[in-house]
Design a protein around this motif. Structure first.
Motif, PDB file in Angstrom:
ATOM      1  N   PHE A  48       0.885  -1.153   0.000  1.00 41.29           N
ATOM      2  CA  PHE A  48       0.000   0.000   0.000  1.00 41.29           C
ATOM      3  C   PHE A  48       0.929   1.209   0.000  1.00 41.29           C
ATOM      4  N   ALA A  49       1.136   1.784  -1.181  1.00 37.59           N
ATOM      5  CA  ALA A  49       2.202   2.751  -1.424  1.00 37.59           C
ATOM      6  C   ALA A  49       1.720   4.200  -1.307  1.00 37.59           C
ATOM      7  N   PRO A  50       2.242   4.919  -0.312  1.00 32.81           N
ATOM      8  CA  PRO A  50       1.912   6.347  -0.204  1.00 32.81           C
ATOM      9  C   PRO A  50       2.617   7.153  -1.298  1.00 32.81           C
ATOM     10  N   THR A  51       1.926   8.139  -1.817  1.00 33.90           N
ATOM     11  CA  THR A  51       2.498   9.026  -2.826  1.00 33.90           C
ATOM     12  C   THR A  51       3.375  10.080  -2.158  1.00 33.90           C
ATOM     13  N   ASN A  52       4.074  10.858  -2.972  1.00 29.15           N
ATOM     14  CA  ASN A  52       4.862  11.982  -2.448  1.00 29.15           C
ATOM     15  C   ASN A  52       3.978  12.934  -1.651  1.00 29.15           C
ATOM     16  N   ALA A  53       2.760  13.181  -2.141  1.00 31.97           N
ATOM     17  CA  ALA A  53       1.834  14.088  -1.439  1.00 31.97           C
ATOM     18  C   ALA A  53       1.509  13.549  -0.052  1.00 31.97           C
ATOM     19  N   ALA A  54       1.409  12.235   0.093  1.00 32.34           N
ATOM     20  CA  ALA A  54       1.142  11.634   1.408  1.00 32.34           C
ATOM     21  C   ALA A  54       2.304  11.899   2.359  1.00 32.34           C
ATOM     22  N   PHE A  55       3.526  11.738   1.874  1.00 30.69           N
ATOM     23  CA  PHE A  55       4.695  12.035   2.707  1.00 30.69           C
ATOM     24  C   PHE A  55       4.788  13.526   3.012  1.00 30.69           C
ATOM     25  N   HIS A  69      -0.977  -1.017  -4.425  1.00 36.92           N
ATOM     26  CA  HIS A  69      -2.189  -0.212  -4.359  1.00 36.92           C
ATOM     27  C   HIS A  69      -1.760   1.152  -3.818  1.00 36.92           C
ATOM     28  N   VAL A  70      -2.151   2.213  -4.477  1.00 40.49           N
ATOM     29  CA  VAL A  70      -1.724   3.563  -4.128  1.00 40.49           C
ATOM     30  C   VAL A  70      -2.644   4.119  -3.045  1.00 40.49           C
ATOM     31  N   ILE A  71      -2.037   4.736  -1.999  1.00 37.95           N
ATOM     32  CA  ILE A  71      -2.820   5.354  -0.932  1.00 37.95           C
ATOM     33  C   ILE A  71      -2.435   6.823  -0.761  1.00 37.95           C
ATOM     34  N   ASP A  72      -3.336   7.565  -0.122  1.00 31.40           N
ATOM     35  CA  ASP A  72      -3.147   9.010  -0.028  1.00 31.40           C
ATOM     36  C   ASP A  72      -2.598   9.500   1.310  1.00 31.40           C
ATOM     37  N   THR A  73      -2.249   8.587   2.199  1.00 30.48           N
ATOM     38  CA  THR A  73      -1.763   8.955   3.528  1.00 30.48           C
ATOM     39  C   THR A  73      -0.731   7.938   3.995  1.00 30.48           C
ATOM     40  N   VAL A  74       0.282   8.389   4.712  1.00 28.70           N
ATOM     41  CA  VAL A  74       1.254   7.475   5.326  1.00 28.70           C
ATOM     42  C   VAL A  74       0.612   6.919   6.593  1.00 28.70           C
ATOM     43  N   LEU A  75       0.581   5.607   6.700  1.00 33.14           N
ATOM     44  CA  LEU A  75      -0.013   4.921   7.855  1.00 33.14           C
ATOM     45  C   LEU A  75       1.042   4.723   8.949  1.00 33.14           C
ATOM     46  N   MET A  76       0.598   4.750  10.204  1.00 35.70           N
ATOM     47  CA  MET A  76       1.538   4.609  11.334  1.00 35.70           C
ATOM     48  C   MET A  76       1.194   3.366  12.157  1.00 35.70           C
ATOM     49  N   PRO A  77       2.214   2.568  12.480  1.00 38.79           N
ATOM     50  CA  PRO A  77       1.972   1.327  13.218  1.00 38.79           C
ATOM     51  C   PRO A  77       1.532   1.548  14.663  1.00 38.79           C
ATOM     52  N   ALA A  78       1.836   2.655  15.265  1.00 41.70           N
ATOM     53  CA  ALA A  78       1.356   2.960  16.634  1.00 41.70           C
ATOM     54  C   ALA A  78       1.664   4.381  16.995  1.00 41.70           C
TER      55      ALA A  78
END
Length: 191
Positions: free
Chosen positions: A82-89, A182-191
């Motif tokens: 699940f790949a964040p885009t540059n905009a997500a970073f 799969h492209v995602i719009d936000t960087v996800l955080m494990p905790a």
């Protein structure tokens, strides 16, 4: 030629508003990225090769390299990323990416592996799993051992991380020789 599905504009607008990114600019960028990427264009390389071949993933590629995960994600797999885009970073607090890629690569590795699931999951597989899971959503165990929860929100697949943050899937089934992106719009955080 197979094209990637793009999330409905209303859901993308809501998700992008939450990230603080102007929806119009990002919707145009997502549409342009989807137009540039096709299964035929990407199927010949590994997940890393596919990401390197698309400028919208340059920050992800930098992060993967800094965390020392390039060889792993170029390996046999299969993997689903699940790949964040540059905009997500870019939506992360100022200085976060620089700190992670230079001084805290262990945390960076944990964050990146939280975006990877063992095996190849096509969009149809994820949708079927969500439908079968019920109201609580479908739990995806990531390669770092933590869980993401996939649900359907207004017809879009939304991933919820351990911190309660959400990411909307904006493009699906980007094929690679060792898995699926799969492209995602936000960087996800494990905790």
């Amino acid at each position: 030629m197979k094209k990637f599905s793009i999330a409905l504009a209303s859901a993308a607008t809501l998700a992008l508003a939450a990230c603080g990114t102007p929806a119009e600019e990002t919707n145009e960028a997502d549409a342009a990225m989807a137009d540039e990427m096709s299964v035929e264009d990407t199927a010949t390389g590994t997940i890393v090769d596919v990401a390197m071949g698309n400028g919208d993933f340059s920050t992800l590629v930098t992060a993967v390299t800094a965390a020392g995960l390039g060889e792993t994600l170029s390996g046999e797999g299969p993997f689903t990323v699940f790949a964040p885009t540059n905009a997500a970073f870019d939506a992360l607090p100022a200085g976060t990416v620089e700190a992670l890629t230079t001084t805290d690569t262990e945390t960076l590795g944990s964050i990146l592996t939280y975006h990877v699931v063992a095996g190849e999951l096509m969009a149809a597989d994820v949708l079927a799993a969500i439908e079968g899971a019920g109201a609580d959503g479908y739990a995806l165990t990531t390669v770092n051992g933590a869980t993401l929860t996939a649900t359907l929100v207004d017809g879009n697949v939304v991933l919820t991380d351990a911190a309660g943050g959400t990411a909307t899937v904006t493009a699906t089934d980007v094929d690679a020789s060792n898995g699926m992106i799969h492209v995602i719009d936000t960087v996800l955080m494990p905790a």
